[in-house]
Design a protein around this motif. Structure first.
Motif, mmCIF file in Angstrom:
data_model
loop_
_atom_site.group_PDB
_atom_site.id
_atom_site.type_symbol
_atom_site.label_atom_id
_atom_site.label_comp_id
_atom_site.label_asym_id
_atom_site.label_seq_id
_atom_site.Cartn_x
_atom_site.Cartn_y
_atom_site.Cartn_z
ATOM 1 N N ARG A 184 107.829 119.277 126.512
ATOM 2 C CA ARG A 184 109.168 118.712 126.700
ATOM 3 C C ARG A 184 109.464 118.505 128.177
ATOM 4 O O ARG A 184 110.029 117.474 128.576
ATOM 5 C CB ARG A 184 110.213 119.639 126.091
ATOM 6 C CG ARG A 184 111.641 119.104 126.162
ATOM 7 C CD ARG A 184 112.641 120.166 125.812
ATOM 8 N NE ARG A 184 112.590 121.259 126.771
ATOM 9 C CZ ARG A 184 113.322 122.366 126.674
ATOM 10 N NH1 ARG A 184 114.114 122.539 125.635
ATOM 11 N NH2 ARG A 184 113.224 123.302 127.588
ATOM 12 N N ASP A 185 109.058 119.469 129.010
ATOM 13 C CA ASP A 185 109.280 119.348 130.450
ATOM 14 C C ASP A 185 108.520 118.146 131.007
ATOM 15 O O ASP A 185 109.043 117.383 131.818
ATOM 16 C CB ASP A 185 108.827 120.640 131.137
ATOM 17 C CG ASP A 185 109.388 120.779 132.538
ATOM 18 O OD1 ASP A 185 110.565 120.430 132.747
ATOM 19 O OD2 ASP A 185 108.649 121.236 133.433
ATOM 20 N N ALA A 186 107.260 117.970 130.542
ATOM 21 C CA ALA A 186 106.464 116.829 131.001
ATOM 22 C C ALA A 186 107.082 115.513 130.551
ATOM 23 O O ALA A 186 107.103 114.531 131.307
ATOM 24 C CB ALA A 186 105.029 116.954 130.477
ATOM 25 N N ALA A 187 107.611 115.476 129.321
ATOM 26 C CA ALA A 187 108.245 114.254 128.828
ATOM 27 C C ALA A 187 109.502 113.918 129.629
ATOM 28 O O ALA A 187 109.759 112.747 129.935
ATOM 29 C CB ALA A 187 108.585 114.416 127.348
ATOM 30 N N GLN A 188 110.264 114.925 129.991
ATOM 31 C CA GLN A 188 111.464 114.684 130.786
ATOM 32 C C GLN A 188 111.099 114.155 132.170
ATOM 33 O O GLN A 188 111.760 113.251 132.698
ATOM 34 C CB GLN A 188 112.282 115.966 130.890
ATOM 35 C CG GLN A 188 112.935 116.385 129.584
ATOM 36 C CD GLN A 188 113.644 117.719 129.679
ATOM 37 O OE1 GLN A 188 113.411 118.492 130.605
ATOM 38 N NE2 GLN A 188 114.518 118.001 128.720
ATOM 39 N N ARG A 189 110.039 114.721 132.766
ATOM 40 C CA ARG A 189 109.613 114.227 134.079
ATOM 41 C C ARG A 189 109.114 112.792 133.982
ATOM 42 O O ARG A 189 109.380 111.964 134.855
ATOM 43 C CB ARG A 189 108.520 115.130 134.660
ATOM 44 C CG ARG A 189 109.001 116.490 135.109
ATOM 45 C CD ARG A 189 107.993 117.154 136.041
ATOM 46 N NE ARG A 189 106.680 117.232 135.417
ATOM 47 C CZ ARG A 189 106.279 118.226 134.658
ATOM 48 N NH1 ARG A 189 107.110 119.226 134.400
ATOM 49 N NH2 ARG A 189 105.066 118.253 134.148
ATOM 50 N N LEU A 222 110.572 109.566 135.948
ATOM 51 C CA LEU A 222 109.725 108.683 136.752
ATOM 52 C C LEU A 222 109.838 107.240 136.282
ATOM 53 O O LEU A 222 109.862 106.305 137.101
ATOM 54 C CB LEU A 222 108.272 109.153 136.677
ATOM 55 C CG LEU A 222 107.947 110.458 137.419
ATOM 56 C CD1 LEU A 222 106.519 110.881 137.138
ATOM 57 C CD2 LEU A 222 108.163 110.305 138.926
ATOM 58 N N ALA A 223 109.891 107.051 134.966
ATOM 59 C CA ALA A 223 110.009 105.691 134.427
ATOM 60 C C ALA A 223 111.326 105.055 134.865
ATOM 61 O O ALA A 223 111.370 103.871 135.208
ATOM 62 C CB ALA A 223 109.908 105.714 132.914
ATOM 63 N N THR A 227 106.429 125.067 134.288
ATOM 64 C CA THR A 227 107.689 125.694 134.649
ATOM 65 C C THR A 227 108.502 126.050 133.421
ATOM 66 O O THR A 227 109.046 127.156 133.313
ATOM 67 C CB THR A 227 108.499 124.752 135.556
ATOM 68 O OG1 THR A 227 107.725 124.463 136.717
ATOM 69 C CG2 THR A 227 109.798 125.414 135.976
ATOM 70 N N ALA A 228 108.613 125.138 132.477
ATOM 71 C CA ALA A 228 109.388 125.401 131.267
ATOM 72 C C ALA A 228 108.755 126.515 130.453
ATOM 73 O O ALA A 228 109.467 127.340 129.865
ATOM 74 C CB ALA A 228 109.499 124.123 130.433
ATOM 75 N N ALA A 229 107.422 126.586 130.395
ATOM 76 C CA ALA A 229 106.749 127.642 129.647
ATOM 77 C C ALA A 229 107.039 129.006 130.250
ATOM 78 O O ALA A 229 107.248 129.989 129.536
ATOM 79 C CB ALA A 229 105.243 127.381 129.610
#
Length: 388
Positions: A179-184, A188-189, A12-14
């Motif tokens: 970055r989008d994956a890290a934010q998700r 979740l954490a 999505t971010a890409a």
């Protein structure tokens, strides 16, 4: 090369980055179109076929409006649209001698060809930028009466500019997706940590009460209390892992001796730890897995030898490895017992002890006999993996 827009959740971010690029390209296309029209106006009196030239200019204006509207949506940035955009630019280049005469010096579309070139680079990365650059330069050089040093300089800039812009755009999209994956993952954490707190406030308290009250209910209650204690230990381990996930600012290393002391203290009084007398610093993830492996060994002692059976944990820290020895004085493990347990689907030793050490790049050696059972857990500091 696929021309279908990538719209999966992980990208999505890409796609958002690509959308911003195409909005900028729409402005660029308008600017280079205006430049092309102005240049054409200055050269109008020297053009051999002005009517044909006006037709080509009109086509560029109409196509520019159409393609900008089409490319506003990611799902419409398909390969046929990109090919048609490039074909318009190539056709305008090939029409230059027909409009301006065989001795022309400036191509008819002028800088307008930059727009299709950059569209290919942004949409398809450096391979798309390179392919479009090769097509455009080949068309330009094919119709020129002579190739000058200026022409070669322009070709060089186009051939390196397309791939470089494509590479940079691809890198930006990858960074945005990461970055989008890290934010998700962080979100979740945090949610897992919230659930862990809820478990701590409810389930763990109930399990602790069952463990405490079970023995007064007779043999069955005592067994129920023992099982509740095992589940409490497992849940606390999971909660500790979630806390580590949501505290990335915490130190990347922990004192293994301190962590082991806390785990051994949860055993009956017969458990003891012999350490090095100094902190043993290891990565936090490695410490978690080693403590859990030792905990599995201690749980096996309590379950199969007795809760009051003595168990000794020895921690050694050498230059190249950390060695943990867990020993009891029970009757030992009968030959074939571990194999039978694994065949029946009980993977406590295989998964909780050997599996954990294997994931860390270490080893778990078992010595057993009538004099007791001893586990030697070795984690090599050099070239070892880390738990994820």
């Amino acid at each position: 090369m696929s021309a279908q827009p990538t719209t999966s959740p992980g990208r999505t971010a890409a796609v958002a980055v690509q959308d911003r690029m195409f909005r900028a390209l729409a402005v660029l296309r308008a600017l280079v179109l205006a430049n092309t029209l102005v240049v054409f106006g200055f050269r109008y009196d020297g053009i051999e076929r002005p009517a044909l030239g006006l037709t080509v200019m009109g086509l560029l204006v109409v196509w520019s409006l159409v393609v900008v509207l089409v490319l506003r949506r990611a799902r419409r940035r398909t390969l046929p649209v990109l090919v048609l955009d490039l074909a318009v630019a190539a056709g305008a280049l090939l029409a230059s001698p027909l409009v301006e005469g065989p001795d022309f010096t400036t191509s008819l579309p002028s800088f307008w060809v930059m727009a299709p070139l950059l569209v290919w680079a942004v949409r398809l990365g450096w391979p798309g930028g390179l392919l479009a650059a090769v097509v455009l330069t080949a068309c330009d050089l094919a119709v020129r009466p002579e190739i000058t040093q200026t022409n070669l300089g322009n070709v060089f800039l186009v051939l390196i500019g397309g791939p470089i812009v494509g590479y940079l755009c691809g890198s930006l999209q990858e960074m945005a997706a990461q970055r989008d994956a890290a934010q998700r993952a962080a979100a979740l954490a945090q949610e897992r940590a919230r659930l862990a707190r809820a478990v701590h406030d409810g389930v763990l308290q109930v399990l602790a009460m069952v463990q405490r009250k079970g023995p007064v209910l007779g043999p069955e209650g005592a067994e129920l209390g023992r099982l509740a204690g095992e589940q409490e230990t497992s849940l606390r381990t999971l909660i500790n892992r979630q806390d580590a996930l949501v505290r990335p600012e915490a130190a990347s290393t922990v004192d293994l001796a301190e962590a082991l002391a806390a785990r051994v203290a949860r055993r009956p009084p017969a458990g003891s730890l012999v350490g090095t007398g100094a902190p043993v610093l290891v990565p936090a993830a490695v410490a978690t897995e080693l403590v859990d492996a030792v905990g599995a060994c201690l749980d096996n002692v309590a379950r199969h030898v007795g809760e009051d059976a003595p168990a000794f944990v020895l921690l050694e820290d050498t230059a190249g490895s950390v060695v943990l020895t867990v020993r009891d004085t029970g009757p030992g493990i009968a030959p074939g017992r571990l194999e039978d347990a694994e065949a029946q689907g009980r993977l406590g030793v295989t998964g909780s002890i050997r599996g954990r050490l294997a994931d860390l790049g270490g080893t778990a050696s078992l010595t057993t006999g009538t004099g007791g059972t001893s586990w030697e857990l070795t984690w090599p500091r050099t070239g070892a993996g880390t738990a994820g």
